[in-house]
Write a protein that holds these residues in place. Structure first.
Motif, PDB file in Angstrom:
ATOM      1  N   LEU A  27       0.821  -1.346   0.050  1.00  0.00           N
ATOM      2  CA  LEU A  27      -0.036  -0.007  -0.096  1.00  0.00           C
ATOM      3  C   LEU A  27       0.852   1.160   0.112  1.00  0.00           C
ATOM      4  O   LEU A  27       1.905   1.204   0.556  1.00  0.00           O
ATOM      5  N   PRO A  28       0.384   2.325  -0.579  1.00  0.00           N
ATOM      6  CA  PRO A  28       1.037   3.539  -0.507  1.00  0.00           C
ATOM      7  C   PRO A  28       1.172   4.085   0.861  1.00  0.00           C
ATOM      8  O   PRO A  28       0.510   3.520   1.747  1.00  0.00           O
ATOM      9  N   ALA A  29       2.137   5.000   1.136  1.00  0.00           N
ATOM     10  CA  ALA A  29       2.377   5.591   2.499  1.00  0.00           C
ATOM     11  C   ALA A  29       1.063   6.012   3.160  1.00  0.00           C
ATOM     12  O   ALA A  29       0.961   6.001   4.330  1.00  0.00           O
ATOM     13  N   ALA A  30       0.472   6.916   2.048  1.00  0.00           N
ATOM     14  CA  ALA A  30      -0.584   7.729   2.651  1.00  0.00           C
ATOM     15  C   ALA A  30      -1.846   6.926   3.086  1.00  0.00           C
ATOM     16  O   ALA A  30      -2.375   7.109   3.904  1.00  0.00           O
ATOM     17  N   LEU A  31      -2.239   5.731   2.357  1.00  0.00           N
ATOM     18  CA  LEU A  31      -2.916   4.581   2.931  1.00  0.00           C
ATOM     19  C   LEU A  31      -2.582   3.927   4.065  1.00  0.00           C
ATOM     20  O   LEU A  31      -3.524   3.363   4.959  1.00  0.00           O
ATOM     21  N   ARG A  32      -1.295   3.818   4.439  1.00  0.00           N
ATOM     22  CA  ARG A  32      -0.924   2.841   5.550  1.00  0.00           C
ATOM     23  C   ARG A  32      -0.962   3.870   6.750  1.00  0.00           C
ATOM     24  O   ARG A  32      -1.015   3.272   7.842  1.00  0.00           O
ATOM     25  N   ALA A  33      -0.725   5.093   6.625  1.00  0.00           N
ATOM     26  CA  ALA A  33      -0.375   5.710   7.630  1.00  0.00           C
ATOM     27  C   ALA A  33      -1.564   5.698   8.736  1.00  0.00           C
ATOM     28  O   ALA A  33      -1.189   5.531  10.095  1.00  0.00           O
ATOM     29  N   PRO A  34      -2.684   5.796   8.418  1.00  0.00           N
ATOM     30  CA  PRO A  34      -3.640   5.614   9.600  1.00  0.00           C
ATOM     31  C   PRO A  34      -3.789   4.364  10.244  1.00  0.00           C
ATOM     32  O   PRO A  34      -4.196   4.312  11.600  1.00  0.00           O
ATOM     33  N   VAL A  35      -3.230   3.431   9.919  1.00  0.00           N
ATOM     34  CA  VAL A  35      -3.194   2.314  10.763  1.00  0.00           C
ATOM     35  C   VAL A  35      -1.835   1.659  11.423  1.00  0.00           C
ATOM     36  O   VAL A  35      -1.660   0.773  11.718  1.00  0.00           O
ATOM     37  N   GLU A  36      -0.522   2.421  10.783  1.00  0.00           N
ATOM     38  CA  GLU A  36       0.501   2.269  11.193  1.00  0.00           C
ATOM     39  C   GLU A  36       0.859   2.468  12.978  1.00  0.00           C
ATOM     40  O   GLU A  36       0.260   3.394  13.559  1.00  0.00           O
ATOM     41  N   GLY A  37       1.790   1.581  13.384  1.00  0.00           N
ATOM     42  CA  GLY A  37       1.824   1.838  14.745  1.00  0.00           C
ATOM     43  C   GLY A  37       2.518   3.214  15.120  1.00  0.00           C
ATOM     44  O   GLY A  37       2.246   3.712  16.201  1.00  0.00           O
ATOM     45  N   ARG A  38       3.443   3.675  14.023  1.00  0.00           N
ATOM     46  CA  ARG A  38       3.982   4.879  14.472  1.00  0.00           C
ATOM     47  C   ARG A  38       2.974   5.899  14.542  1.00  0.00           C
ATOM     48  O   ARG A  38       3.029   6.931  15.594  1.00  0.00           O
ATOM     49  N   TRP A  40      -0.070   5.631  15.757  1.00  0.00           N
ATOM     50  CA  TRP A  40      -0.909   5.361  16.815  1.00  0.00           C
ATOM     51  C   TRP A  40       0.060   5.970  18.329  1.00  0.00           C
ATOM     52  O   TRP A  40      -0.366   6.553  18.929  1.00  0.00           O
ATOM     53  N   ARG A  41       1.355   5.671  18.137  1.00  0.00           N
ATOM     54  CA  ARG A  41       2.015   6.197  19.119  1.00  0.00           C
ATOM     55  C   ARG A  41       2.170   7.701  18.991  1.00  0.00           C
ATOM     56  O   ARG A  41       2.261   8.264  20.240  1.00  0.00           O
ATOM     57  N   GLU A  42       2.261   8.422  17.804  1.00  0.00           N
ATOM     58  CA  GLU A  42       2.350   9.911  17.691  1.00  0.00           C
ATOM     59  C   GLU A  42       1.050  10.349  18.426  1.00  0.00           C
ATOM     60  O   GLU A  42       1.283  11.279  19.314  1.00  0.00           O
ATOM     61  N   LEU A  43      -0.008   9.631  18.168  1.00  0.00           N
ATOM     62  CA  LEU A  43      -1.590  10.193  18.427  1.00  0.00           C
ATOM     63  C   LEU A  43      -1.458   9.971  20.029  1.00  0.00           C
ATOM     64  O   LEU A  43      -1.879  10.862  20.811  1.00  0.00           O
ATOM     65  N   ALA A  44      -0.897   8.959  20.528  1.00  0.00           N
ATOM     66  CA  ALA A  44      -0.992   8.717  22.174  1.00  0.00           C
ATOM     67  C   ALA A  44       0.037   9.823  22.643  1.00  0.00           C
ATOM     68  O   ALA A  44      -0.326  10.293  23.797  1.00  0.00           O
ATOM     69  N   HIS A  45       1.159  10.019  22.256  1.00  0.00           N
ATOM     70  CA  HIS A  45       1.910  11.197  22.767  1.00  0.00           C
ATOM     71  C   HIS A  45       1.326  12.613  22.770  1.00  0.00           C
ATOM     72  O   HIS A  45       1.204  13.123  23.742  1.00  0.00           O
ATOM     73  N   PRO A 215      -3.150  11.404  10.068  1.00  0.00           N
ATOM     74  CA  PRO A 215      -1.565  11.173  10.618  1.00  0.00           C
ATOM     75  C   PRO A 215      -0.698  11.992  10.280  1.00  0.00           C
ATOM     76  O   PRO A 215       0.407  12.240  11.043  1.00  0.00           O
ATOM     77  N   TRP A 216      -0.652  12.771   9.234  1.00  0.00           N
ATOM     78  CA  TRP A 216       0.472  13.898   8.869  1.00  0.00           C
ATOM     79  C   TRP A 216      -0.131  14.948   9.546  1.00  0.00           C
ATOM     80  O   TRP A 216       1.108  15.603   9.871  1.00  0.00           O
ATOM     81  N   LEU A 217      -0.870  15.393   9.969  1.00  0.00           N
ATOM     82  CA  LEU A 217      -1.447  16.557  10.793  1.00  0.00           C
ATOM     83  C   LEU A 217      -0.908  16.061  12.246  1.00  0.00           C
ATOM     84  O   LEU A 217      -0.064  17.012  12.790  1.00  0.00           O
ATOM     85  N   VAL A 218      -1.165  14.898  12.702  1.00  0.00           N
ATOM     86  CA  VAL A 218      -0.415  14.534  13.962  1.00  0.00           C
ATOM     87  C   VAL A 218       0.849  14.670  14.090  1.00  0.00           C
ATOM     88  O   VAL A 218       1.654  15.034  14.996  1.00  0.00           O
TER      89      VAL A 218
END
Length: 453
Positions: A27-38, A40-45, A215-218
């Protein structure tokens, strides 16, 4: 020192599989971003930053205000010191949180410098430490940013997922809430609901856009967190520079000690041993002078040859310490002399209007000498080139050969030693050596002014 040049030297074991990354990530990076562990970790931060920021801000403002108010008494100093010490503790917590959730590696700041033990010395060290005051500043400025980033990230994130999943839950509105769907507009006489298949589909597509952008905004919001943690909670640039200079000094000392050991070994195993043997031969020749003049003359002749060999070894040793041609005539003549001893033809071009500092000139000479020696021993090249020029306040060197390539600075090789030696004077060594060649090594040294000799 010598660096192995050869097929596969220093290559990553996974580098021989082109396209492996594409197979792992279809998948392209744009479509992977919402479900990537990175993500969710950044959102948790971002979400954790608000409660942590409230706690830090409350502690810092309360304790500093209390300490400032009590400065008219003796209690103000220990309270203020405790406030700053607590802020340092929060700073350690924030570095750990950034390391775990953002993958940000921040070095520990310089510790407290106490001239003597005791509570008073500790309070003085805390109050005089720039780390303490930067931690206090972080505790104050982090809360406003945490409020902003929390509100923006949470709203965009929830809005995106709510709209994206709208086709799954819109039926609950007319069944349980009364309205026909999500209300887009409403006034006293008109109401617009998203309730038909077309509107539901468009809503989901808009939600998809928000979900992809969230994800990119976060990630953009966490960039500010990274800057705050790195700039206020990490070591200062001055402290980092001091540590770097201390490390460079250690490298210089180790290099000088290694050179002294090499010189001692060369003298002991080479010229000294040869001179001892020469003295013994001359002693034997002196004893035979009366009884067998012809044999004595032959021994003296052999000793004369040994003297020539010993002199050549001493000249080579002196050239290895600091060649006279470099001192007398500069880099152009010295590098031409080195190139003439290389096993492959070498083209030397030196474009310098004046000479750099003696120390820099010596390092440049030995760098090129080491690289040409590596070419002679390992590169299996048929030609090589050396170029030297000046760019503003930097001395540039470049050594090129058409050998087998594969040179690498890792693994404790001779190139790694050159990297350390150049780093000790704020220099840089860049190696471009793909397998199969050609090899291009570029060195950059500070000029440090021209010197009249």
């Amino acid at each position: 020192m010598a660096t192995e040049y050869g097929q596969g030297y220093g290559l990553d074991s996974g580098s021989g599989f082109p396209g492996s990354t594409e197979r792992r990530h279809r998948l392209p990076a744009a479509l992977r971003a919402p479900v990537e562990g990175r993500t969710w970790r950044e959102l948790a931060h971002v979400l954790l930053s608000l409660p942590v920021g409230i706690l830090m801000f409350t502690y810092a403002v309360t304790m500093v205000s209390l300490g400032a108010g009590l400065l008219v008494t003796f209690l103000g100093i220990p309270v203020l010191a405790a406030a700053l010490a607590g802020c340092r503790g929060f700073g350690a917590l924030e570095r750990t949180r950034a390391r775990a959730l953002l993958g940000l590696e921040v070095g520990e700041p310089e510790p407290l410098r106490m001239t003597k033990p005791g509570a008073m010395a500790w309070m003085g060290a805390v109050l005089k430490s720039g780390v303490s005051w930067r931690a206090l500043l972080y505790a104050v400025v982090q809360l406003p940013w945490a409020v902003f980033s929390f509100a923006v990230a949470l709203h965009v994130w929830l809005l995106g997922w709510a709209l994206l999943t709208y086709p799954l839950w819109f039926w609950t509105l007319p069944m349980h809430a009364g309205p026909d769907g999500f209300q887009l507009y409403g006034d006293g006489t008109h109401r617009i609901y998203l309730d038909n298949p077309f509107e539901i589909t468009v809503t989901a597509l808009v939600g998809l856009l928000f979900t992809i952008a969230a994800p990119w905004l976060v990630r953009a919001l966490t960039m500010v967190d990274r800057l705050l943690v790195h700039g206020l909670l990490g070591p200062s640039r001055l402290a980092s520079r001091v540590v770097e200079l201390e490390s460079d000094r250690g490298v210089v000392v180790d290099t000088a000690a290694a050179d002294l050991r090499r010189i001692e070994r060369d003298l002991h195993d080479g010229a000294q041993a040869r001179l001892v043997a020469l003295a013994m031969d001359l002693g034997l020749a002196k004893e035979k002078l009366q009884e067998d003049p012809r044999a004595a003359a032959q021994m003296v002749d052999e000793a004369h040859g040994e003297v020539k060999t010993a002199l050549q070894e001493l000249r080579d040793l002196a050239r290895g310490i600091h060649p006279a041609v470099l001192t007398d005539r500069g880099l152009d003549a010295a590098l031409s002399s080195v190139a003439s001893r290389c096993t492959v033809p070498v083209r030397v071009e030196v474009d310098l209007a004046e000479r750099p500092a003696p120390a820099i000139e010596g390092i440049a000479y030995f760098t090129v000498s080491e690289l040409l020696q590596n070419i002679s021993k390992h590169a299996r090249a048929t030609w090589a080139g050396v170029e030297v020029w000046r760019t503003e306040d930097r001395l540039m060197l470049q050594v090129v050969d058409n050998g087998v390539g594969g040179a690498d600075v890792s693994g404790g090789s001779g190139l790694a030693g050159l990297v350390d030696r150049l780093d000790a004077v704020d220099g840089i060594l860049v190696v471009d050596s793909p397998t199969g060649g050609p090899t291009r090594v570029t060195a950059e040294l500070p000029w440090r002014g021209a010197h009249v000799r």
